[in-house]
Scaffold this motif. Structure first.
Motif, short mmCIF file in Angstrom:
data_model
loop_
_atom_site.label_atom_id
_atom_site.label_comp_id
_atom_site.label_asym_id
_atom_site.label_seq_id
_atom_site.Cartn_x
_atom_site.Cartn_y
_atom_site.Cartn_z
N SER A 129 54.15 42.21 28.49
CA SER A 129 53.64 41.58 29.70
C SER A 129 52.45 42.36 30.23
O SER A 129 52.29 43.55 29.98
CB SER A 129 54.73 41.50 30.76
N LYS A 130 51.62 41.67 30.97
CA LYS A 130 50.43 42.29 31.56
C LYS A 130 50.55 42.25 33.08
O LYS A 130 51.09 41.31 33.65
CB LYS A 130 49.16 41.53 31.15
N SER A 131 50.03 43.28 33.69
CA SER A 131 49.98 43.34 35.14
C SER A 131 48.54 43.05 35.55
O SER A 131 47.63 43.75 35.12
CB SER A 131 50.41 44.73 35.61
N ARG A 132 48.35 42.03 36.36
CA ARG A 132 47.00 41.68 36.80
C ARG A 132 46.85 41.99 38.28
O ARG A 132 47.70 41.62 39.08
CB ARG A 132 46.71 40.20 36.59
N GLN A 133 45.77 42.63 38.61
CA GLN A 133 45.44 42.87 39.99
C GLN A 133 44.16 42.12 40.28
O GLN A 133 43.25 42.07 39.46
CB GLN A 133 45.27 44.36 40.25
N HIS A 134 44.09 41.53 41.46
CA HIS A 134 42.98 40.65 41.83
C HIS A 134 42.13 41.32 42.92
O HIS A 134 42.66 41.70 43.96
CB HIS A 134 43.52 39.31 42.32
N PHE A 135 40.83 41.43 42.64
CA PHE A 135 39.92 42.11 43.55
C PHE A 135 38.79 41.19 43.99
O PHE A 135 38.20 40.49 43.18
CB PHE A 135 39.32 43.35 42.88
N VAL A 136 38.51 41.22 45.29
CA VAL A 136 37.41 40.44 45.86
C VAL A 136 36.46 41.41 46.56
O VAL A 136 36.91 42.27 47.33
CB VAL A 136 37.93 39.41 46.88
N THR A 137 35.19 41.28 46.26
CA THR A 137 34.17 42.06 46.95
C THR A 137 33.38 41.11 47.83
O THR A 137 32.89 40.07 47.37
CB THR A 137 33.21 42.73 45.95
N VAL A 138 33.28 41.47 49.11
CA VAL A 138 32.49 40.68 50.07
C VAL A 138 31.33 41.56 50.51
O VAL A 138 31.54 42.62 51.10
CB VAL A 138 33.34 40.27 51.29
N ASP A 190 47.70 34.45 46.70
CA ASP A 190 46.68 34.15 47.71
C ASP A 190 45.26 34.08 47.16
O ASP A 190 44.36 33.63 47.85
CB ASP A 190 46.72 35.23 48.81
N ILE A 191 45.04 34.52 45.92
CA ILE A 191 43.67 34.69 45.44
C ILE A 191 42.89 33.39 45.40
O ILE A 191 41.72 33.35 45.80
CB ILE A 191 43.63 35.44 44.08
N ARG A 192 43.48 32.31 44.95
CA ARG A 192 42.73 31.04 44.87
C ARG A 192 42.33 30.54 46.24
O ARG A 192 41.22 30.06 46.44
CB ARG A 192 43.54 30.00 44.12
N ALA A 193 43.24 30.66 47.22
CA ALA A 193 42.93 30.22 48.58
C ALA A 193 41.82 31.07 49.18
O ALA A 193 40.93 30.55 49.87
CB ALA A 193 44.18 30.29 49.45
N TYR A 229 34.54 38.24 42.31
CA TYR A 229 35.96 38.30 41.96
C TYR A 229 36.13 38.93 40.59
O TYR A 229 35.41 38.61 39.65
CB TYR A 229 36.58 36.91 41.97
N GLY A 230 37.09 39.82 40.48
CA GLY A 230 37.39 40.44 39.20
C GLY A 230 38.86 40.80 39.13
O GLY A 230 39.58 40.77 40.13
N GLN A 231 39.28 41.14 37.93
CA GLN A 231 40.68 41.51 37.69
C GLN A 231 40.73 42.85 37.01
O GLN A 231 39.81 43.24 36.30
CB GLN A 231 41.35 40.51 36.75
#
Length: 153
Positions: free
Chosen positions: A95-104, A124-127, A74-76
């Motif tokens: 303000s900051k814009s955060r994008q959430h990335f998951v690598t499987v 949805d990222i935590r779930a 997981y990274g941002q």
């Protein structure tokens, strides 16, 4: 009182079936090694299966056995909203814009290492991270401390 036509219309609207929501979490494919899945396409990640995760992208469905998953990362990507600040208001620079990335990462049926990189929504990222950890038995690898804080809440 309502005329009879209004009552009939309301009754008709109440009987129209509402389509069921698709299972899984809405994601966007950012990259990966699976040639059948196009980059920048919308997809759904479904972690409700007992033995496999289901990844749907258009007409392509990819099932990955949880036991074959060997990496969950997981990274941002954090960026300031420069364009919006110029066009709308300088206050947006704060303000900051955060994008959430998951690598499987996983091993496919042919024994080859594969990977999917997905952009997941903030809500949805935590779930997704919790579900992947629970189903795969793998600990999420965080790219940095900011990602660790965001991923664990």
């Amino acid at each position: 009182m309502f005329p009879h036509s209004w009552v009939a219309l309301v009754g008709l609207l109440l009987t129209v079936p509402v389509p069921a929501a698709e299972p899984g979490v809405k994601t966007q494919v950012v990259g990966g090694t699976v040639s059948a899945i196009e980059t920048r396409s919308s997809a759904r990640l479904d972690l409700t299966g007992q033995e496999t995760l289901l990844f749907r992208c258009g007409k392509t469905a990819l099932t990955i056995p949880y036991g074959k998953v060997n990496t969950v990362e997981y990274g941002q990507n954090v960026s300031r909203r420069y364009a919006a600040a110029i066009l709308i208001s300088p206050v947006l620079l704060l303000s900051k814009s955060r994008q959430h990335f998951v690598t499987v990462g996983y091993v496919d049926g042919e024994g080859k290492q594969q990977a999917l990189v997905l952009k997941v929504g903030k809500g949805d990222i935590r779930a997704v991270l919790t579900g992947l950890e629970a189903r795969t038995g793998r600990r999420v690898e965080y790219q940095d401390n900011e990602a660790r804080k965001a991923g664990k809440g």
